[in-house]
Write a protein that holds these residues in place. Structure first.
Motif, PDB file in Angstrom:
ATOM      1  N   GLU A  28       0.869  -1.173   0.000  1.00 50.55           N
ATOM      2  CA  GLU A  28       0.000   0.000   0.000  1.00 50.55           C
ATOM      3  C   GLU A  28       0.904   1.220   0.000  1.00 50.55           C
ATOM      4  OE1 GLU A  28      -3.784   1.072   2.630  1.00 50.55           O
ATOM      5  OE2 GLU A  28      -1.901   1.545   3.678  1.00 50.55           O
ATOM      6  N   ILE A  29       0.659   2.140  -0.929  1.00 48.55           N
ATOM      7  CA  ILE A  29       1.503   3.341  -1.008  1.00 48.55           C
ATOM      8  C   ILE A  29       1.002   4.400  -0.039  1.00 48.55           C
ATOM      9  CG2 ILE A  29       2.480   5.098  -2.525  1.00 48.55           C
ATOM     10  CD1 ILE A  29       1.632   3.324  -4.909  1.00 48.55           C
ATOM     11  N   VAL A  30      -0.276   4.749  -0.176  1.00 48.73           N
ATOM     12  CA  VAL A  30      -0.850   5.813   0.659  1.00 48.73           C
ATOM     13  C   VAL A  30      -2.271   5.468   1.056  1.00 48.73           C
ATOM     14  CG1 VAL A  30       0.530   7.682  -0.376  1.00 48.73           C
ATOM     15  CG2 VAL A  30      -1.691   7.083  -1.366  1.00 48.73           C
ATOM     16  N   LYS A  31      -2.726   6.126   2.110  1.00 50.97           N
ATOM     17  CA  LYS A  31      -4.130   6.116   2.484  1.00 50.97           C
ATOM     18  C   LYS A  31      -4.701   7.504   2.199  1.00 50.97           C
ATOM     19  CE  LYS A  31      -3.820   2.633   6.159  1.00 50.97           C
ATOM     20  NZ  LYS A  31      -4.617   1.601   5.454  1.00 50.97           N
ATOM     21  N   ALA A  32      -5.994   7.542   1.839  1.00 41.45           N
ATOM     22  CA  ALA A  32      -6.646   8.800   1.503  1.00 41.45           C
ATOM     23  C   ALA A  32      -7.949   8.906   2.293  1.00 41.45           C
ATOM     24  CB  ALA A  32      -6.925   8.874   0.001  1.00 41.45           C
ATOM     25  N   PRO A  33      -8.009   9.755   3.322  1.00 45.59           N
ATOM     26  CA  PRO A  33      -9.226   9.881   4.121  1.00 45.59           C
ATOM     27  C   PRO A  33     -10.426  10.298   3.275  1.00 45.59           C
ATOM     28  CG  PRO A  33      -7.377  10.988   5.174  1.00 45.59           C
ATOM     29  CD  PRO A  33      -6.923  10.618   3.802  1.00 45.59           C
ATOM     30  N   GLY A  34     -11.574   9.768   3.649  1.00 45.59           N
ATOM     31  CA  GLY A  34     -12.814  10.155   2.989  1.00 45.59           C
ATOM     32  C   GLY A  34     -13.563  11.172   3.824  1.00 45.59           C
ATOM     33  N   VAL A  35     -14.548  11.828   3.207  1.00 41.97           N
ATOM     34  CA  VAL A  35     -15.325  12.836   3.920  1.00 41.97           C
ATOM     35  C   VAL A  35     -16.767  12.837   3.415  1.00 41.97           C
ATOM     36  CG1 VAL A  35     -14.689  14.692   2.313  1.00 41.97           C
ATOM     37  CG2 VAL A  35     -15.419  15.269   4.636  1.00 41.97           C
ATOM     38  N   LEU A  36     -17.694  13.023   4.331  1.00 43.15           N
ATOM     39  CA  LEU A  36     -19.101  13.196   4.000  1.00 43.15           C
ATOM     40  C   LEU A  36     -19.387  14.689   3.991  1.00 43.15           C
ATOM     41  CD1 LEU A  36     -22.107  12.260   3.711  1.00 43.15           C
ATOM     42  CD2 LEU A  36     -22.185  12.215   6.219  1.00 43.15           C
ATOM     43  N   LYS A  92     -18.224  26.484   0.788  1.00 42.73           N
ATOM     44  CA  LYS A  92     -19.181  26.067  -0.242  1.00 42.73           C
ATOM     45  C   LYS A  92     -19.783  24.694   0.058  1.00 42.73           C
ATOM     46  CE  LYS A  92     -16.885  28.731  -3.874  1.00 42.73           C
ATOM     47  NZ  LYS A  92     -16.191  28.673  -5.194  1.00 42.73           N
ATOM     48  N   LEU A  93     -19.118  23.927   0.929  1.00 40.06           N
ATOM     49  CA  LEU A  93     -19.622  22.630   1.364  1.00 40.06           C
ATOM     50  C   LEU A  93     -19.411  22.518   2.868  1.00 40.06           C
ATOM     51  CD1 LEU A  93     -18.219  20.215  -1.400  1.00 40.06           C
ATOM     52  CD2 LEU A  93     -20.551  21.114  -1.220  1.00 40.06           C
ATOM     53  N   ARG A  94     -20.229  21.711   3.521  1.00 40.94           N
ATOM     54  CA  ARG A  94     -20.105  21.481   4.957  1.00 40.94           C
ATOM     55  C   ARG A  94     -19.697  20.031   5.193  1.00 40.94           C
ATOM     56  NH1 ARG A  94     -25.294  22.474   6.764  1.00 40.94           N
ATOM     57  NH2 ARG A  94     -24.782  24.699   6.701  1.00 40.94           N
ATOM     58  N   ALA A  95     -18.608  19.844   5.916  1.00 47.05           N
ATOM     59  CA  ALA A  95     -18.125  18.497   6.231  1.00 47.05           C
ATOM     60  C   ALA A  95     -18.770  18.007   7.521  1.00 47.05           C
ATOM     61  CB  ALA A  95     -16.612  18.495   6.369  1.00 47.05           C
ATOM     62  N   LEU A  96     -19.253  16.758   7.504  1.00 49.11           N
ATOM     63  CA  LEU A  96     -19.949  16.201   8.670  1.00 49.11           C
ATOM     64  C   LEU A  96     -19.202  15.051   9.332  1.00 49.11           C
ATOM     65  CD1 LEU A  96     -23.643  16.167   7.388  1.00 49.11           C
ATOM     66  CD2 LEU A  96     -22.439  17.971   8.640  1.00 49.11           C
ATOM     67  N   ALA A  97     -18.384  14.322   8.573  1.00 52.24           N
ATOM     68  CA  ALA A  97     -17.648  13.187   9.138  1.00 52.24           C
ATOM     69  C   ALA A  97     -16.504  12.822   8.212  1.00 52.24           C
ATOM     70  CB  ALA A  97     -18.568  11.985   9.340  1.00 52.24           C
ATOM     71  N   VAL A  98     -15.442  12.282   8.793  1.00 49.15           N
ATOM     72  CA  VAL A  98     -14.301  11.827   7.999  1.00 49.15           C
ATOM     73  C   VAL A  98     -13.976  10.378   8.345  1.00 49.15           C
ATOM     74  CG1 VAL A  98     -13.272  14.118   7.725  1.00 49.15           C
ATOM     75  CG2 VAL A  98     -12.618  12.694   9.683  1.00 49.15           C
ATOM     76  N   SER A  99     -13.415   9.672   7.386  1.00 47.98           N
ATOM     77  CA  SER A  99     -12.960   8.296   7.616  1.00 47.98           C
ATOM     78  C   SER A  99     -11.450   8.317   7.818  1.00 47.98           C
ATOM     79  CB  SER A  99     -13.350   7.394   6.436  1.00 47.98           C
ATOM     80  OG  SER A  99     -12.868   7.921   5.211  1.00 47.98           O
ATOM     81  N   TRP A 100     -11.056   8.345   9.094  1.00 47.99           N
ATOM     82  CA  TRP A 100      -9.639   8.378   9.431  1.00 47.99           C
ATOM     83  C   TRP A 100      -9.479   7.944  10.875  1.00 47.99           C
ATOM     84  CZ3 TRP A 100      -5.770   7.600   6.659  1.00 47.99           C
ATOM     85  CH2 TRP A 100      -4.481   7.999   6.996  1.00 47.99           C
ATOM     86  N   ASN A 101      -8.252   7.648  11.290  1.00 45.98           N
ATOM     87  CA  ASN A 101      -8.042   7.114  12.640  1.00 45.98           C
ATOM     88  C   ASN A 101      -8.017   8.193  13.712  1.00 45.98           C
ATOM     89  OD1 ASN A 101      -5.602   8.288  12.071  1.00 45.98           O
ATOM     90  ND2 ASN A 101      -4.418   6.402  12.063  1.00 45.98           N
ATOM     91  N   GLN A 102      -8.039   9.442  13.294  1.00 47.62           N
ATOM     92  CA  GLN A 102      -8.114  10.555  14.223  1.00 47.62           C
ATOM     93  C   GLN A 102      -8.600  11.789  13.467  1.00 47.62           C
ATOM     94  OE1 GLN A 102      -4.112  11.062  15.634  1.00 47.62           O
ATOM     95  NE2 GLN A 102      -3.348  11.844  13.695  1.00 47.62           N
ATOM     96  N   ARG A 103      -8.959  12.813  14.194  1.00 44.87           N
ATOM     97  CA  ARG A 103      -9.401  14.026  13.513  1.00 44.87           C
ATOM     98  C   ARG A 103      -8.259  14.611  12.686  1.00 44.87           C
ATOM     99  NH1 ARG A 103     -14.027  17.439  16.724  1.00 44.87           N
ATOM    100  NH2 ARG A 103     -15.187  15.636  17.532  1.00 44.87           N
ATOM    101  N   LEU A 104      -8.605  15.131  11.538  1.00 43.69           N
ATOM    102  CA  LEU A 104      -7.603  15.685  10.637  1.00 43.69           C
ATOM    103  C   LEU A 104      -7.256  17.110  11.052  1.00 43.69           C
ATOM    104  CD1 LEU A 104      -9.168  14.439   7.289  1.00 43.69           C
ATOM    105  CD2 LEU A 104      -7.022  13.630   8.292  1.00 43.69           C
ATOM    106  N   ALA A 105      -5.963  17.445  10.959  1.00 40.47           N
ATOM    107  CA  ALA A 105      -5.517  18.784  11.320  1.00 40.47           C
ATOM    108  C   ALA A 105      -6.195  19.853  10.467  1.00 40.47           C
ATOM    109  CB  ALA A 105      -3.997  18.883  11.177  1.00 40.47           C
ATOM    110  N   VAL A 106      -6.520  19.500   9.214  1.00 48.92           N
ATOM    111  CA  VAL A 106      -7.144  20.480   8.317  1.00 48.92           C
ATOM    112  C   VAL A 106      -8.647  20.608   8.560  1.00 48.92           C
ATOM    113  CG1 VAL A 106      -5.420  20.300   6.492  1.00 48.92           C
ATOM    114  CG2 VAL A 106      -7.361  18.713   6.522  1.00 48.92           C
ATOM    115  N   LEU A 107      -9.224  19.636   9.301  1.00 48.77           N
ATOM    116  CA  LEU A 107     -10.654  19.667   9.633  1.00 48.77           C
ATOM    117  C   LEU A 107     -10.832  19.285  11.110  1.00 48.77           C
ATOM    118  CD1 LEU A 107     -12.107  17.857   6.465  1.00 48.77           C
ATOM    119  CD2 LEU A 107     -12.201  20.310   6.955  1.00 48.77           C
TER     120      LEU A 107
END
Length: 322
Positions: free
Chosen positions: A117-125, A214-229
């Motif tokens: 696996e090269i990288v992981k990419a968090p998802g967002v709702l 322009k969009l509202r983020a409600l949840a992310v798929s990651w092992n911890q909260r993201l520094a950018v969100l």
């Protein structure tokens, strides 16, 4: 080490002292099964230069898009099993496609040797600001009060965005209306205009729109909260652990590639991912370096196929390739 293994490693460019003799006549081909400019392509191009330096041979990125990634992956499956052709596998090509297509020109498990696996990419709702829900809990209450009324966009039926949205519905007992588009660009365009209301995306793609309001983020798929969100909870925090798996990009080789070569390729990638410039270039696109072992990545692919098959059965998604 046996003499056969030494010769195999030398031919693969894994022994620096012997690699130079191979470099002039051998080129490592990285097949990207999607068009240029996307996160998959960016990942391959960030890796190409350090891999070339580490292996002592040219590395060429070859984009072979089509059929949701099936065209490129088929080419990798049919390539010589000598370690000179690697495919950039994704959650779509090695998780979603095997689950939703009746016929696929490759077997995600049998036709490949997992490399890393090269990288992981968090998802967002994300939702359009017009949606009257300021957080995830309010959003679920809204969905349950209006079953089948709220619309969600996807780049098309059977895409990872579609699967993520269906997974969300299955784990929360909610119902939304699917509005498929022909690609991400038109889906996001209508989302930004409020013509559709919900979208499941990678953080890297949606972040500029979130930051611009322009969009509202409600949840992310990651092992911890993201520094950018920092104010956006993870699905795990919301007790939706099944939804908390991020997307990923990795490398696969044709089945039958010698294990010693697979290990050498993985080690080269891991070495490249330790370089600060590489890590920064990936982080700038919302990508987190991994470098897992071949066995770990192989187990991960099997897990994703099984998971996406459960989602496809829930959503009754069955497509014809091509």
């Amino acid at each position: 080490m046996q003499r056969r293994d030494i010769l195999t490693l030398a031919a693969a460019g894994a022994i620096p002292g012997l690699a130079s003799a191979q470099a002039s006549s051998s080129t490592l081909r990285l097949v990207v099964p999607f068009p240029q400019g996307g996160a998959t392509d960016i990942t391959a191009r960030v890796l190409a230069a350090p891999l070339s330096r580490i292996l002592g041979m040219p590395v060429k990125v070859d984009n072979l898009p089509g059929a949701g990634g099936a065209t490129g992956m088929q080419a990798v499956a049919k390539a010589a099993a000598d370690g000179m052709t690697l495919g950039v596998a994704t959650l779509s090509t090695h998780g979603v496609n095997p689950a939703v297509y009746k016929k696929l020109p490759y077997d995600a498990i049998k036709d490949f040797a997992a490399v890393t696996e090269i990288v992981k990419a968090p998802g967002v709702l994300v939702v359009h600001p017009s949606v009257p829900a300021q957080n995830f809990e309010q959003f679920i209450k809204l969905l349950k009060s209006q079953p089948g009324k709220i619309t969600y966009a996807t780049p098309g039926a059977g895409t990872i965005g579609h699967m993520w949205a269906e997974l969300l519905q299955s784990t929360t007992g909610t119902s939304m209306k699917h509005v498929p588009f022909r690609g991400a660009a038109p889906a996001v365009a209508d989302l930004l205009e409020g013509k559709v209301q919900v979208y499941c995306d990678q953080v890297a793609s949606s972040l500029p729109h979130i930051q611009a309001g322009k969009l509202r983020a409600l949840a992310v798929s990651w092992n911890q909260r993201l520094a950018v969100l920092p104010k956006v909870p993870t699905y795990a925090e919301l007790s939706l652990f099944t939804n908390n798996d991020p997307s990923w990009f990795g490398l696969v080789a044709p089945a039958g590639t010698p294990a010693v070569v697979v290990r050498a390729r993985r080690n080269a990638v891991a070495q490249a991912l330790e370089e600060p410039a590489v890590r920064k270039a990936l982080a700038d696109h919302g990508l987190f370096p991994s470098g897992s072992l071949p066995a770990e990545f192989g187990a991960q692919i099997q897990k994703e196929v099984d998971k996406m098959r459960r989602v496809s059965r829930f959503a009754q998604i069955s497509l014809d390739a091509g």
